[in-house]
Structures are given as C-alpha cells and as structure tokens.
Design a protein around this motif. Sequence first.
Motif, PDB file in Angstrom:
ATOM      1  N   LYS A  19       0.879  -1.090  -0.274  1.00 15.08           N
ATOM      2  CA  LYS A  19      -0.052  -0.333   0.156  1.00 15.08           C
ATOM      3  C   LYS A  19       0.928   1.517  -0.058  1.00 15.08           C
ATOM      4  N   ASP A  20       1.629   1.049   1.177  1.00 18.49           N
ATOM      5  CA  ASP A  20       3.083   2.325   1.318  1.00 18.49           C
ATOM      6  C   ASP A  20       3.595   2.487  -0.837  1.00 18.49           C
ATOM      7  N   LEU A  21       3.971   1.591  -0.792  1.00 18.51           N
ATOM      8  CA  LEU A  21       4.485   1.542  -2.236  1.00 18.51           C
ATOM      9  C   LEU A  21       3.476   1.898  -3.127  1.00 18.51           C
ATOM     10  N   ARG A  22       2.585   1.758  -3.405  1.00 16.53           N
ATOM     11  CA  ARG A  22       1.272   2.312  -4.613  1.00 16.53           C
ATOM     12  C   ARG A  22       0.641   3.567  -4.028  1.00 16.53           C
ATOM     13  N   GLU A  26       1.365   6.877  -6.676  1.00 19.58           N
ATOM     14  CA  GLU A  26       0.010   7.803  -6.773  1.00 19.58           C
ATOM     15  C   GLU A  26       0.398   8.883  -6.545  1.00 19.58           C
ATOM     16  N   SER A  27       1.755   9.442  -5.794  1.00 18.63           N
ATOM     17  CA  SER A  27       2.254  10.813  -5.531  1.00 18.63           C
ATOM     18  C   SER A  27       2.669  11.327  -5.934  1.00 18.63           C
ATOM     19  N   ARG A  28       3.688  10.549  -7.353  1.00 19.45           N
ATOM     20  CA  ARG A  28       5.093  11.054  -7.648  1.00 19.45           C
ATOM     21  C   ARG A  28       4.688  11.915  -8.510  1.00 19.45           C
ATOM     22  N   ASN A  29       3.958  13.209  -9.031  1.00 15.97           N
ATOM     23  CA  ASN A  29       4.118  14.183  -9.053  1.00 15.97           C
ATOM     24  C   ASN A  29       4.538  15.097  -8.404  1.00 15.97           C
ATOM     25  N   ILE A  30       4.118  14.600  -6.619  1.00 18.84           N
ATOM     26  CA  ILE A  30       4.773  15.659  -5.456  1.00 18.84           C
ATOM     27  C   ILE A  30       5.713  15.568  -5.012  1.00 18.84           C
ATOM     28  N   LEU A  31       7.246  13.865  -5.616  1.00 20.59           N
ATOM     29  CA  LEU A  31       7.829  13.794  -5.517  1.00 20.59           C
ATOM     30  C   LEU A  31       8.916  14.359  -6.467  1.00 20.59           C
ATOM     31  N   MET A 114      -1.829  19.096   4.319  1.00 25.36           N
ATOM     32  CA  MET A 114      -1.890  17.910   3.395  1.00 25.36           C
ATOM     33  C   MET A 114      -1.966  16.757   3.609  1.00 25.36           C
ATOM     34  N   TYR A 115      -1.723  15.801   3.018  1.00 27.30           N
ATOM     35  CA  TYR A 115      -2.161  14.003   3.143  1.00 27.30           C
ATOM     36  C   TYR A 115      -0.909  13.580   1.842  1.00 27.30           C
ATOM     37  N   PHE A 116      -0.171  13.164   2.041  1.00 25.91           N
ATOM     38  CA  PHE A 116       0.861  12.429   1.477  1.00 25.91           C
ATOM     39  C   PHE A 116       1.716  11.786   1.982  1.00 25.91           C
ATOM     40  N   PRO A 117       1.829  10.526   1.355  1.00 29.27           N
ATOM     41  CA  PRO A 117       3.210   9.817   1.686  1.00 29.27           C
ATOM     42  C   PRO A 117       4.572  10.330   2.346  1.00 29.27           C
ATOM     43  N   ARG A 118       4.138  10.343   3.550  1.00 28.90           N
ATOM     44  CA  ARG A 118       5.832  11.012   4.261  1.00 28.90           C
ATOM     45  C   ARG A 118       6.955  10.607   3.895  1.00 28.90           C
ATOM     46  N   GLU A 119       6.637   9.234   3.577  1.00 28.35           N
ATOM     47  CA  GLU A 119       7.766   8.361   2.429  1.00 28.35           C
ATOM     48  C   GLU A 119       8.991   9.497   1.756  1.00 28.35           C
ATOM     49  N   ILE A 120       7.679  10.368   1.110  1.00 26.58           N
ATOM     50  CA  ILE A 120       8.958  11.184  -0.040  1.00 26.58           C
ATOM     51  C   ILE A 120      10.061  11.842   0.141  1.00 26.58           C
ATOM     52  N   LEU A 121       8.835  12.917   1.139  1.00 25.19           N
ATOM     53  CA  LEU A 121       9.697  14.240   1.871  1.00 25.19           C
ATOM     54  C   LEU A 121      11.184  13.395   1.709  1.00 25.19           C
ATOM     55  N   VAL A 122      11.666  12.207   1.861  1.00 26.08           N
ATOM     56  CA  VAL A 122      13.256  11.404   2.770  1.00 26.08           C
ATOM     57  C   VAL A 122      13.077  10.825   1.156  1.00 26.08           C
ATOM     58  N   LEU A 123      12.251  10.907   0.211  1.00 25.17           N
ATOM     59  CA  LEU A 123      12.729   9.875  -1.064  1.00 25.17           C
ATOM     60  C   LEU A 123      13.165  11.881  -1.891  1.00 25.17           C
ATOM     61  N   THR A 171      18.873   6.152   2.238  1.00 25.92           N
ATOM     62  CA  THR A 171      17.522   6.382   2.153  1.00 25.92           C
ATOM     63  C   THR A 171      16.860   5.947   3.492  1.00 25.92           C
ATOM     64  N   GLY A 172      17.718   4.588   3.981  1.00 20.86           N
ATOM     65  CA  GLY A 172      17.559   3.877   5.104  1.00 20.86           C
ATOM     66  C   GLY A 172      17.445   4.411   6.473  1.00 20.86           C
ATOM     67  N   TYR A 173      19.140   5.165   6.591  1.00 19.66           N
ATOM     68  CA  TYR A 173      19.044   5.740   7.519  1.00 19.66           C
ATOM     69  C   TYR A 173      18.777   7.163   7.881  1.00 19.66           C
ATOM     70  N   ILE A 174      18.798   8.332   6.470  1.00 18.93           N
ATOM     71  CA  ILE A 174      17.332   9.125   7.189  1.00 18.93           C
ATOM     72  C   ILE A 174      16.240   8.847   7.294  1.00 18.93           C
ATOM     73  N   LEU A 175      15.347   7.580   6.677  1.00 22.10           N
ATOM     74  CA  LEU A 175      13.982   7.260   7.536  1.00 22.10           C
ATOM     75  C   LEU A 175      13.553   7.070   9.109  1.00 22.10           C
TER      76      LEU A 175
END
Length: 275
Positions: A19-22, A26-31, A114-123, A171-175
């Motif tokens: 689900k997180d990956l999906r 879907e939020s790739r434009n924000i990324l 706003m809601y978006f996958p928080r992982e995007i900020l790290v990526l 990426t792992g240690y930033i997460l």
Amino acid sequence: MTDSDSSIVPVKRRNGLRKDLREIYESRNILRSLVSKNLFGRYRNSVLGFGWHFVMPIVMLVVYYVVFTEVRASPISDFWVYIAAGIFPFNFMVSNLTGGAGAIVGNSGMVKKMYFPREILVLAHVISNFIVMVMGYAVILIIIAVTGYPLDWVPLLLLPAILLLMALFTTGYILLFSSLTVYARDVQYILSSVSMVFFFMTPMYFLADSVSGVLGNVIWLNPFTYYIEAFHSMVYFGEIPEMKVLLMCIILPLVSMMLGLAVFRRLKRGFAERL
C-alpha cells in the motif's frame, strides 16, 4: 496463538508495504516537484543557475590538487586522485546524515496541511542530493581521465551498482533519523557532532590498511569506510573491491532499509501531532 493467527502478521506487513509503495507511486508528481525544487531552487536567482552543481566539484578538485601536490605533499602518489575518488561519496553520506535528519521537521508545513506519503520527503531529499553527487562525480572522472591518470574501465563497471547501494543505505538511515527527530530534536544535533567523528575516522586522507590496533578496528566498524574503500579500489587502484567490502556494501543497505522502514512506518502516524 494458532497457526492461522501467526500467518496474519506477515500478510498484513506485506499488504502495508504494498500500500505504501502504491501511494508513493500515485504521489509521484509531488515527489518530482520536491526534487525539482531542491535541484533548482537553491541557485534560482544566480547567473549560472543549475551550472553551479558542476562548478563546485571542479573548484573543490582544483583546491585538492593545489594543496596536496604543491603545498603539502603526501606519501600517497597522485594523492588528489585518491581524495577525489572518496570525498564526494563521503560528502553525500555525511551531509544526508545531518541534513536528512531534518527532512520531516523541515517540511512541517506540508505535513500538517496535506496528506501524502511521508516517505516522499525522504526520497526527495536523497534523490536530489544523489543526482548532484553523480553529476559531480562524473565531472571528476572526466577530469581524472583527461589528466592522463590510468583509469581501468573494467572495475568502473561496478560503479553504478555501488552508487545505488550507497543511495539505498543512505535512504535507510534518513528514514530512521528523520522520524526520530520529529519526536526528539536533539537527534539532529547529536548527528551533527557525530559527523565530525566520521570525518576523521573515514579513510579519505589516509590508507585504511595503514592504521592498526584498536583504531584500525574502529575504522572498519565505520559503515562509511566500506563504500569509500570501494570507490578507492575502482577509481584509484583500478581494482575490483575486495569481497568483504562488496559484501558489506550489499548488507549495509539491507539492514539500513529494514530498520529505517520499520521505525518510520511505526512513528509516521504521529508526525502531524508532534510538529
């Protein structure tokens, strides 16, 4: 717990990760927008603009060349090549150690509004810095080749793989640290101090095998050492890295990503309330 109950946990975990990956896809434009902002926003009002990402590595390399060949000679031949092979990957890892820890806190406005996958900020943080580092490293390799230094292109075929493994490790240690920083701001300050230790305990200015005893063991406990030694082997020595170095370059991102994702996914539900 019955056998049927015990099988529910891993299924839920797989579904949660899927689900997180999906959601990230879907939020790739924000990324894409965040990466673009990181890449172009810093030099938006300058004359060279994006070109500064190329100028800075060249200036740094010229400084290294002058200092370590004309001002302060080193017993390591072609010392400027030795430094150039490792300094840029090191800067990538250590700057993400300190700056990446604030990836969530530094974007608190977005997280709360706003809601978006928080992982995007790290990526976005990792991808933009990775692009800059790769471009700078490409410039460095071109300059090294132009100066006539004998590069062996066979070991360099491993370069993209090592770069990607290093990016996953980062990426792992930033997460991990960015999520912990939301709950304890001291984490970011502690990492700033720790980064100085990494600067002196990572073999960028000296040969790793030249240090023995307890200090030598400490150097090999430093995870950054394995990536820097891999780059030294491929670029400076023209050799395929040792097996122990290659294995650690593979194991470190696996451990880092597993730990980082586990902690991040557990803590991210409380980000908005803590910011």
